[in-house]
Design a protein around this motif. Structure first.
Motif, PDB file in Angstrom:
ATOM      1  N   SER A   1     -11.706 -50.408  19.039  1.00  0.00           N
ATOM      2  CA  SER A   1     -11.131 -49.060  19.106  1.00  0.00           C
ATOM      3  C   SER A   1      -9.614 -49.123  19.198  1.00  0.00           C
ATOM      4  CB  SER A   1     -11.687 -48.299  20.314  1.00  0.00           C
ATOM      5  OG  SER A   1     -13.065 -48.068  20.158  1.00  0.00           O
ATOM      6  N   ASN A   2      -9.127 -50.147  19.849  1.00  0.00           N
ATOM      7  CA  ASN A   2      -7.686 -50.318  20.023  1.00  0.00           C
ATOM      8  C   ASN A   2      -7.026 -50.890  18.776  1.00  0.00           C
ATOM      9  OD1 ASN A   2      -5.138 -50.580  21.278  1.00  0.00           O
ATOM     10  ND2 ASN A   2      -5.617 -52.645  21.963  1.00  0.00           N
ATOM     11  N   GLN A   3      -7.687 -51.842  18.125  1.00  0.00           N
ATOM     12  CA  GLN A   3      -7.044 -52.582  17.042  1.00  0.00           C
ATOM     13  C   GLN A   3      -7.269 -51.988  15.654  1.00  0.00           C
ATOM     14  OE1 GLN A   3      -7.490 -56.958  19.169  1.00  0.00           O
ATOM     15  NE2 GLN A   3      -7.070 -56.859  16.991  1.00  0.00           N
ATOM     16  N   LEU A   4      -8.302 -51.179  15.479  1.00  0.00           N
ATOM     17  CA  LEU A   4      -8.578 -50.605  14.158  1.00  0.00           C
ATOM     18  C   LEU A   4      -8.267 -49.121  14.182  1.00  0.00           C
ATOM     19  CD1 LEU A   4     -12.000 -52.352  13.345  1.00  0.00           C
ATOM     20  CD2 LEU A   4      -9.676 -53.100  12.743  1.00  0.00           C
ATOM     21  N   SER A   5      -7.386 -48.693  13.313  1.00  0.00           N
ATOM     22  CA  SER A   5      -6.996 -47.277  13.261  1.00  0.00           C
ATOM     23  C   SER A   5      -7.730 -46.570  12.124  1.00  0.00           C
ATOM     24  CB  SER A   5      -5.482 -47.153  13.061  1.00  0.00           C
ATOM     25  OG  SER A   5      -5.074 -47.797  11.862  1.00  0.00           O
ATOM     26  N   GLY A   6      -7.943 -45.279  12.290  1.00  0.00           N
ATOM     27  CA  GLY A   6      -8.538 -44.469  11.237  1.00  0.00           C
ATOM     28  C   GLY A   6     -10.029 -44.648  11.062  1.00  0.00           C
ATOM     29  N   VAL A   7     -10.720 -45.205  12.050  1.00  0.00           N
ATOM     30  CA  VAL A   7     -12.159 -45.399  11.946  1.00  0.00           C
ATOM     31  C   VAL A   7     -12.785 -45.174  13.324  1.00  0.00           C
ATOM     32  CG1 VAL A   7     -12.012 -47.901  12.381  1.00  0.00           C
ATOM     33  CG2 VAL A   7     -13.990 -46.965  11.156  1.00  0.00           C
TER      34      VAL A   7
END
Length: 443
Positions: free
Chosen positions: A423-429
């Motif tokens: 949740s912290n490292q992947l944006s837009g998903v």
């Protein structure tokens, strides 16, 4: 001769005290020595010796603290190359503790500097085997390629272990009690029994390592499918070689703050349920609410040695307990602060529609964060992508983001950490934690 076994469940670690005629020796102590001091006081015994079977990888030992606070002598193999004052304790050396006689055996295999201790007194023999001989298994040989005084390749150590098992215990009786440094759940071996002791006779009959086999067969079995190596293991070997600071002094340097937030890497130790309700954006949920939580292992696997971080706790009453758990692996020096949550920058976790996932699993990217050896035993979802939790921060960028992501492990504890990382490292998903609902999908 009295033997007291101490267990630290989160790391499946056993340490020991041997008491005879008013004198006491401590074997492979954990970071906090106060329980050994209490026992000595109860028995009116003087602590004269603390013995390290090897420089441990999975926890920080209090041997130097015990030496400073009691005047006890530290005994370990000269091969360890320790940076602290010690007496060498190698093959042929003996030590008297009251009426008991302790004999050193050089038993390399888990590490090149491993020793075992055969203690004789009151007509019985007790064998303290460290990480050499476990109940049902032997110590893994792949932890000393990058750490310690002697850096030895796993093949060479595995061959040493074969020679140790074949030759080092032959003169000891079948009724000798075997007391190892670890039990089931430790990452220092792969098939450890849940039993906390055994006899040498039982191990000769039931432990695979004692079965008649060639060196090649033994080495192949030993090297096959060992569990992952947490990031902190080499770090702890080096700390134990040098000697850790006195625990209470080291922990006292960590600042505590009420109702606030911090920037940087934040590890939230609260329960999965409370974390999902609200947490500091970008924080990682590594739960430390019970002894069943493998907090130390996953803190030292996800956070790198010397990497600065902060901790969130539920309430001030948790401070001492959590700090002691951090200290078990020597991470207190990189812990910048401990705090309880304020009201700023808080977010809630995405909630998975479980029925939607059951009906249309292909609409999701499923991430399996179990260990490689677990995945090899069988997948829960054929389409799942394997990204073990211990390396997830480094592999997250390789995960497709064209579909919502569902993270699972085997029971729910690790997926709380894994989903918070993604949740912290992947944006837009959207990232969802399957949590303990994963049990519905097991065969």
């Amino acid at each position: 001769m009295k033997i007291k076994q101490f267990e630290y469940k989160p790391l499946a670690h056993y340490s020991y005290a041997l008491i005879s005629d008013g004198e006491m020796a401590i074997i492979d102590p954990e970071r906090d020595p106060m329980q050994y001091y209490r026992l000595a006081k109860e028995h009116n015994a003087r602590i004269i010796a603390v013995i390290e079977t090897h420089p441990h990888a999975d926890f920080v030992s209090s041997h130097v603290q015990i030496q400073k606070e009691t005047g006890a002598t530290i005994y370990n193999s000269e091969k360890l190359g320790a940076d602290y004052p010690y007496e060498s304790f190698d093959e042929g050396d003996t030590l008297k503790v009251g009426n008991a006689t302790l004999k050193a055996l050089n038993t390399p295999g888990h590490s090149p500097d491993s020793i075992s201790i055969a203690a004789e007194g009151d007509g019985k023999t007790v064998l303290f085997t460290g990480d050499t001989l476990f109940i049902g298994d032997v110590g893994r040989p792949d932890l000393r390629e990058k750490a310690g005084n002697m850096q030895v390749k796993r093949q060479e150590l595995a061959e040493m272990m074969y020679d140790t098992i074949q030759n080092k215990f032959t003169d000891l009786p079948d009724d000798a009690l075997v007391y190892p440094a670890h039990g089931a759940g430790s990452l220092c071996g792969k098939n450890l029994s849940s039993e906390n002791s055994s006899t040498l006779g039982n191990e000769r009959m039931g432990n695979w390592a004692f079965k008649k086999q060639t060196k090649e067969e033994f080495v192949s079995t030993l090297l096959d499918s060992q569990p992952f190596i947490p990031s902190y293991f080499g770090f702890n070997v080096d700390i134990n070689k040098s000697g850790a600071e006195i625990l209470r002094n080291s922990l006292a340097e960590v600042p505590f703050r009420m109702n606030t937030s911090q920037k940087g890497i934040v590890v939230d130790t609260r329960s999965e349920q409370n974390f999902k309700k609200e947490h500091l954006k970008g924080s990682i949920n590594i739960q430390a609410t019970s002894e069943d939580d493998k907090f130390e292992t996953w803190l030292g696997s996800i956070i790198e040695p010397n990497e600065k971080f902060h901790l969130v706790i539920e309430n001030p009453g948790d401070l001492e307990r959590i700090l002691n758990r951090v200290g078990k692996i020597g991470y207190e020096k990189q812990l910048q602060s401990v705090f309880t949550l304020g009201e700023e920058n808080l977010v809630a976790s995405e909630q998975l529609d479980l029925q939607e996932f059951k009906d249309h699993p292909d609409n999701f990217t499923i991430i399996d964060i179990r260990n490689k050896s677990e995945v090899e035993e069988g997948k829960f979802f054929e389409s799942a992508l394997s990204h073990p939790l211990n390396n997830l921060r480094h592999t997250a960028d390789n995960i497709p983001t064209n579909k919502p992501i569902v993270v699972h492990c085997a029971g729910g504890y690790r997926s709380a950490a894994g989903s918070s990382i993604l949740s912290n490292q992947l944006s837009g998903v959207e990232v969802y934690d399957l949590s303990d609902e994963v049990t519905q999908f097991r065969d």
